[in-house]
Design an enzyme around this catalytic site. Structure first.
Site, mmCIF file in Angstrom:
data_model
loop_
_atom_site.group_PDB
_atom_site.id
_atom_site.type_symbol
_atom_site.label_atom_id
_atom_site.label_comp_id
_atom_site.label_asym_id
_atom_site.label_seq_id
_atom_site.Cartn_x
_atom_site.Cartn_y
_atom_site.Cartn_z
ATOM 1 C CB CYS A 151 -0.985 -0.034 1.166
ATOM 2 S SG CYS A 151 -2.373 1.108 0.977
ATOM 3 C CG HIS A 160 -3.662 -3.597 3.386
ATOM 4 N ND1 HIS A 160 -2.664 -3.113 4.194
ATOM 5 C CD2 HIS A 160 -4.266 -2.515 2.832
ATOM 6 C CE1 HIS A 160 -2.664 -1.786 4.150
ATOM 7 N NE2 HIS A 160 -3.620 -1.398 3.325
ATOM 8 C CD GLU A 190 -1.401 -6.130 5.796
ATOM 9 O OE1 GLU A 190 -1.586 -4.923 6.038
ATOM 10 O OE2 GLU A 190 -1.023 -6.544 4.687
#
Length: 520
Positions: free
Chosen positions: A90, A179, A181
């Site tokens: 990002c 993202h 994660e």
């Protein structure tokens, strides 16, 4: 007071540069799940300092800044010349694009602002190996890359983001606008695994067994023939520290159990019987309830409560240590989440953890924190690896300030008793329902609010008790537990019938964020 570092210098690791994302701790956690040690580092770290840390990979986290604004978080450009694989996520992708000669603009100008789940379409890349050509990812960006640096290629797009993934495979530099994660990115873990194991060539052999061996060696080298004091609360963290330290230094460890009058029902006896009896820890019990409660009289501010308790806790240690010889070190069960949540250079302090803030500067001990690189679930795994039984390893988390932060406002004996008794009922009923392993943490809170009720033939004006129960993996994020209504009803009925001065029960249905787990 000095702090003995537990930096795992010789461990193969991937570092995450912190740019202020609410998810940056999750990046580190996901890398550890892959079997590679990972830790957060300040974005201000220099290339020379990175070289000293010697990571096998670097991840640039997301963040709220815009790269074209004055004062935005930057990076030492020499880091890109170290030859270490880099993954920008990002803001991290936008930053590496900006620093390496590409172009980033406000997403509104490019017409491609994205928040929420999106479909990523990618071309062949080591980063996306063994993942579908189209996959769901979480986008959360207000700016966008419109031109990529020289020698980079585009490897991913979405409907509103023409550069959702880019890379320079020759220099092992990768950028993704989404993202990986978070769980909303369906193949995010696979992408991080590809980066860690295939691109960074990490072995993936990080484990609790390795951690034990390294920490025992480090503790012995640090402590020598001196003695160590440990504040034993009976909770998971301090218990695991106690067993680990005893394994490392044996009788050099002296455990001081401070009964500050803020413990759960029957907890003082359980600590002495379980850890002193079964595990043979050398425990000195300090009965300091009156001392703590006198200091807390009239105090309602939660930060002040934490500071008072933190200070008094150490002063009690000083008093006990003055009776002993060759005591040089104080051990604490500080976790990685405690360190993170007490503030970094990219985020405001969420709250002061008693294991991090509140310690007097003139404290006569050097501080040892063997768990300060671990998350909560890793501490439980460590306890299991040390041979500790499930009823200790899976004991409910309990904050150092104890019930002081589960009583809103001023602390009184009456309020403390309502929390002790209601909490005992909650724990008993959750266990009976077979939910004690499914719910990460659960407890009761005296809200300090009184309301009108009817009990028997009379009106009452008594306390409202809140039930807090959350599900989580590592404590960094959490959701409220969906406890069956019939179980909640049974808990409610028992509390209002069995606990004096309580006539109303409410259930906290707030996730973290925006709320923290504890109320104070």
């Amino acid at each position: 007071m000095s702090n003995i570092s537990t930096d795992l210098q010789d461990v193969e690791k991937i570092i995450v540069l912190d740019y202020g994302s609410q998810y940056n701790q999750l990046i580190s956690r996901r890398i550890r799940e892959i079997g590679v040690f990972s830790e957060l580092k300040s974005h201000k770290i220099s290339a020379a300092e990175v070289r000293e840390v010697n990571p096998v990979g670097i991840i640039l986290s997301g963040g709220p800044n815009s790269v074209y604004e004055d004062g935005s978080f930057d990076i030492d450009p020499e880091i890109f010349e170290l030859g270490i694989p880099i993954l920008g996520i990002c803001y991290g992708m936008q930053l590496l694009t900006h620093k390496l000669g590409g172009k980033v603009v406000p997403a509104g100008d490019a017409g491609n602002r994205e928040y929420g789940q999106s479909t990523l379409t990618h071309t062949p890349s080591a980063l996306f190996e063994s993942t579908p050509d189209e996959q769901t990812v979480l986008m959360s960006h207000g700016d966008a890359v419109t031109e990529i640096p020289a020698d980079f290629v585009r490897t991913g797009t979405s409907a509103d983001c023409p550069y959702a993934a880019i890379e320079n495979p020759d220099k092992h530099i990768y950028g993704i606008q989404f993202h990986p994660e978070v769980r909303h990115s369906v193949y995010g873990n696979d992408i991080l695994r590809n980066f860690a194991l295939n691109i960074c060539k990490a072995k993936g052999d990080w484990s609790m067994d390795n951690f034990i061996d390294m920490q025992i060696k480090k503790i012995r080298e640090t402590v020598g023939d001196k003695r160590v004091l440990l504040g034993l609360s009976g909770g998971v963290d301090s218990s695991v520290v106690g067993v680990l330290l005893q394994k490392a230094i044996g009788d050099q460890l002296i455990c001081i159990f401070v009964d500050h009058g803020l413990l759960r029902k029957g907890e003082a006896d359980q600590v002495m019987d379980m850890l002193g009896g079964k595990f043979g820890l050398n425990i000195v019990k300090a009965d300091a309830a009156k001392r703590f409660l006198d200091k807390l009289a009239g105090v309602s501010d939660p930060e002040q409560k934490r500071k008072i308790i933190g200070n008094e806790f150490v002063y009690v240690f000083d008093d006990e240590a003055s009776k002993l010889k060759d005591v040089k070190f104080l051990a604490q069960g500080t976790l990685y989440t405690d360190v993170i949540e007490s503030g970094t250079d990219t985020a405001q302090t969420i709250k002061s953890h008693h294991n991090v803030g509140g310690l007097p500067e003139d404290m006569q001990f050097e501080l040892i924190e063997p768990l300060n690189t671990l998350y909560k679930d890793e501490v439980r795994a460590l306890g299991t690896e040390l041979g500790m039984p499930d009823h200790i390893v899976w004991r409910q988390p309990f904050p150092g300030p104890g019930l002081a932060i589960r009583v809103m406002g001023e602390i009184t004996e009456e309020k403390l008793e309502t929390v002790r008794e209601s909490d005992a009922i909650l724990r008993e009923e959750i266990a009976k329902a077979g939910l004690d392993r499914d719910i990460w943490q659960y407890f009761t809170v005296n809200t300090g609010v009184r309301s009108v009720g009817v009990m028997g033939d009379g009106r009452t004006y008594d306390y409202t008790i809140a039930i807090r129960a959350i599900t989580s993996i590592d404590g960094m994020t959490a959701d409220f537990a969906k406890i069956p209504w019939e179980v909640l009803q049974k808990i409610s009925v028992r509390i209002v019938n069995e606990v004096d001065h309580v006539n109303r029960i409410v259930y906290d249905i707030t996730s973290k964020p925006p709320a923290t787990v504890e109320w104070e």
